[in-house]
Motif scaffolding. Sequence first.
Motif, PDB file in Angstrom:
ATOM      1  N   ALA A   2       0.821  -1.332   0.039  1.00 42.15           N
ATOM      2  CA  ALA A   2      -0.051   0.080  -0.087  1.00 42.15           C
ATOM      3  C   ALA A   2       0.932   1.214  -0.133  1.00 42.15           C
ATOM      4  N   HIS A   3       0.441   2.262  -0.446  1.00 43.23           N
ATOM      5  CA  HIS A   3       1.086   3.490  -0.701  1.00 43.23           C
ATOM      6  C   HIS A   3       1.209   4.248   0.600  1.00 43.23           C
ATOM      7  N   ILE A   4       0.187   3.962   1.729  1.00 40.28           N
ATOM      8  CA  ILE A   4       0.204   4.567   2.895  1.00 40.28           C
ATOM      9  C   ILE A   4       0.285   3.576   4.065  1.00 40.28           C
ATOM     10  N   THR A   5       0.987   3.629   5.231  1.00 40.27           N
ATOM     11  CA  THR A   5       0.871   2.805   6.214  1.00 40.27           C
ATOM     12  C   THR A   5      -0.761   2.331   6.782  1.00 40.27           C
ATOM     13  N   LEU A   6      -0.852   1.049   6.734  1.00 42.20           N
ATOM     14  CA  LEU A   6      -2.361   0.685   6.924  1.00 42.20           C
ATOM     15  C   LEU A   6      -2.330  -0.072   8.477  1.00 42.20           C
ATOM     16  N   PRO A   7      -3.083   0.470   9.344  1.00 44.77           N
ATOM     17  CA  PRO A   7      -3.004  -0.073  10.698  1.00 44.77           C
ATOM     18  C   PRO A   7      -3.143  -1.538  10.942  1.00 44.77           C
ATOM     19  N   GLU A   8      -2.638  -1.841  11.953  1.00 50.87           N
ATOM     20  CA  GLU A   8      -2.906  -3.271  12.440  1.00 50.87           C
ATOM     21  C   GLU A   8      -3.853  -3.364  13.363  1.00 50.87           C
ATOM     22  N   PHE A   9      -4.435  -4.359  13.770  1.00 53.67           N
ATOM     23  CA  PHE A   9      -5.644  -4.548  14.564  1.00 53.67           C
ATOM     24  C   PHE A   9      -5.404  -3.682  15.889  1.00 53.67           C
ATOM     25  N   GLU A  10      -4.319  -3.965  16.186  1.00 49.96           N
ATOM     26  CA  GLU A  10      -4.067  -3.356  17.824  1.00 49.96           C
ATOM     27  C   GLU A  10      -4.191  -1.793  17.864  1.00 49.96           C
ATOM     28  N   MET A  12      -6.421  -0.173  15.597  1.00 49.16           N
ATOM     29  CA  MET A  12      -7.569   0.527  15.331  1.00 49.16           C
ATOM     30  C   MET A  12      -8.429   0.614  16.465  1.00 49.16           C
ATOM     31  N   THR A  13      -9.444   1.567  16.552  1.00 48.28           N
ATOM     32  CA  THR A  13     -10.138   1.979  17.403  1.00 48.28           C
ATOM     33  C   THR A  13     -11.214   0.778  18.114  1.00 48.28           C
ATOM     34  N   PRO A  14     -11.534   0.695  19.161  1.00 48.96           N
ATOM     35  CA  PRO A  14     -12.203  -0.399  19.724  1.00 48.96           C
ATOM     36  C   PRO A  14     -13.469  -0.662  19.368  1.00 48.96           C
ATOM     37  N   ALA A  15     -14.191   0.164  18.619  1.00 50.97           N
ATOM     38  CA  ALA A  15     -15.369   0.107  17.817  1.00 50.97           C
ATOM     39  C   ALA A  15     -15.164  -0.679  16.429  1.00 50.97           C
ATOM     40  N   ILE A  16     -14.022  -0.503  15.710  1.00 56.78           N
ATOM     41  CA  ILE A  16     -13.523  -1.139  14.680  1.00 56.78           C
ATOM     42  C   ILE A  16     -12.934  -2.556  15.100  1.00 56.78           C
ATOM     43  N   GLN A  17     -12.227  -2.578  16.188  1.00 58.11           N
ATOM     44  CA  GLN A  17     -11.709  -3.832  16.655  1.00 58.11           C
ATOM     45  C   GLN A  17     -12.924  -4.966  16.812  1.00 58.11           C
ATOM     46  N   GLU A  18     -13.906  -4.211  17.505  1.00 58.20           N
ATOM     47  CA  GLU A  18     -15.072  -5.073  17.484  1.00 58.20           C
ATOM     48  C   GLU A  18     -15.668  -6.015  16.518  1.00 58.20           C
ATOM     49  N   THR A  27     -10.768 -15.939   9.891  1.00 57.91           N
ATOM     50  CA  THR A  27      -9.678 -15.977   8.582  1.00 57.91           C
ATOM     51  C   THR A  27      -7.935 -15.829   8.865  1.00 57.91           C
ATOM     52  N   GLY A  28      -7.975 -15.215  10.236  1.00 57.76           N
ATOM     53  CA  GLY A  28      -6.452 -15.237  10.632  1.00 57.76           C
ATOM     54  C   GLY A  28      -6.061 -13.840  10.158  1.00 57.76           C
ATOM     55  N   LYS A  29      -6.787 -13.046   9.335  1.00 52.16           N
ATOM     56  CA  LYS A  29      -5.985 -11.792   8.790  1.00 52.16           C
ATOM     57  C   LYS A  29      -7.148 -10.857   8.265  1.00 52.16           C
ATOM     58  N   LEU A  30      -6.710  -9.680   8.183  1.00 52.68           N
ATOM     59  CA  LEU A  30      -7.595  -8.687   7.854  1.00 52.68           C
ATOM     60  C   LEU A  30      -7.274  -8.043   6.365  1.00 52.68           C
ATOM     61  N   GLY A  31      -8.173  -8.120   5.567  1.00 50.57           N
ATOM     62  CA  GLY A  31      -7.700  -7.541   4.181  1.00 50.57           C
ATOM     63  C   GLY A  31      -7.203  -6.059   4.094  1.00 50.57           C
ATOM     64  N   ASP A  32      -6.573  -5.642   3.028  1.00 53.84           N
ATOM     65  CA  ASP A  32      -5.957  -4.239   3.092  1.00 53.84           C
ATOM     66  C   ASP A  32      -6.926  -3.422   2.914  1.00 53.84           C
ATOM     67  N   ILE A  33      -8.163  -3.638   2.460  1.00 50.87           N
ATOM     68  CA  ILE A  33      -9.433  -2.761   2.183  1.00 50.87           C
ATOM     69  C   ILE A  33      -9.979  -2.314   3.567  1.00 50.87           C
ATOM     70  N   PHE A  34     -10.012  -3.501   4.386  1.00 47.33           N
ATOM     71  CA  PHE A  34     -10.499  -3.243   5.731  1.00 47.33           C
ATOM     72  C   PHE A  34      -9.427  -2.465   6.446  1.00 47.33           C
ATOM     73  N   LYS A  35      -8.402  -2.633   6.366  1.00 43.04           N
ATOM     74  CA  LYS A  35      -7.290  -1.809   7.210  1.00 43.04           C
ATOM     75  C   LYS A  35      -7.306  -0.316   6.716  1.00 43.04           C
ATOM     76  N   LEU A  36      -7.554  -0.128   5.258  1.00 50.06           N
ATOM     77  CA  LEU A  36      -7.532   1.281   4.939  1.00 50.06           C
ATOM     78  C   LEU A  36      -8.559   1.755   5.497  1.00 50.06           C
ATOM     79  N   ASP A  40     -10.096   5.749   9.510  1.00 47.92           N
ATOM     80  CA  ASP A  40     -10.979   6.687   9.867  1.00 47.92           C
ATOM     81  C   ASP A  40     -12.364   5.909  10.096  1.00 47.92           C
ATOM     82  N   GLU A  41     -12.615   6.028  11.618  1.00 53.95           N
ATOM     83  CA  GLU A  41     -13.817   5.308  12.057  1.00 53.95           C
ATOM     84  C   GLU A  41     -15.072   5.674  11.163  1.00 53.95           C
TER      85      GLU A  41
END
Length: 176
Positions: A2-10, A12-18, A27-36, A40-41
């Motif tokens: 990705a052209h910018i740094t994508l957040p990892e699960f930890e 992310m905001t608690p609401a998005i982590q939920e 699945t054991g992973k989050l897709g890049d679009i989810f991370k992107l 912003d919540e």
Amino acid sequence: MAHITLPEFEDMTPAIQEKARPILEKTGKLGDIFKLLAIDEKIYFATDEMIQKYLLDETTLSYDIKEAIALLISKENGCKMCVDVHKNIAKMLGLSEAQIEEILQGVESISTDEKEKALLNFCIKAAQKDNYKILKEEIEALKEMGWSDTQIIEAVAITGYFNYINTLSNVFGLGE
């Protein structure tokens, strides 16, 4: 990458982590679009609502048509990541490899009736930069074929959603 740094699960905001936790556990992973989107919540939850209401909930359009729109618009927009994701979703919904390949070859290659082809061609036209040139008569022609106002609006909303999500994916280099 990705052209910018994508957040990892930890990160992310608690609401998005939920929302992310069940995906991560399954699945054991989050897709890049989810991370992107998770950057912003507000954008995440607005997009998630569209996904739920347009694509996942039962609506006036069949899942087959929704996935055909997803594949056609994503291919038209050059979004390889979205095409790959929706090929897998289409398979999960029961479309065969041959049906998916027909869709990716273009509307005229799809083994379906003229009514469905007309709606899909309309969606491709609606996805274009010059969609302001669409005439009332084109919408009326779809209605004469049996498409309701609700179905046409839904198809165009799904088209717009894929223009939106393809743009995010393409601009930020997801799936490269």
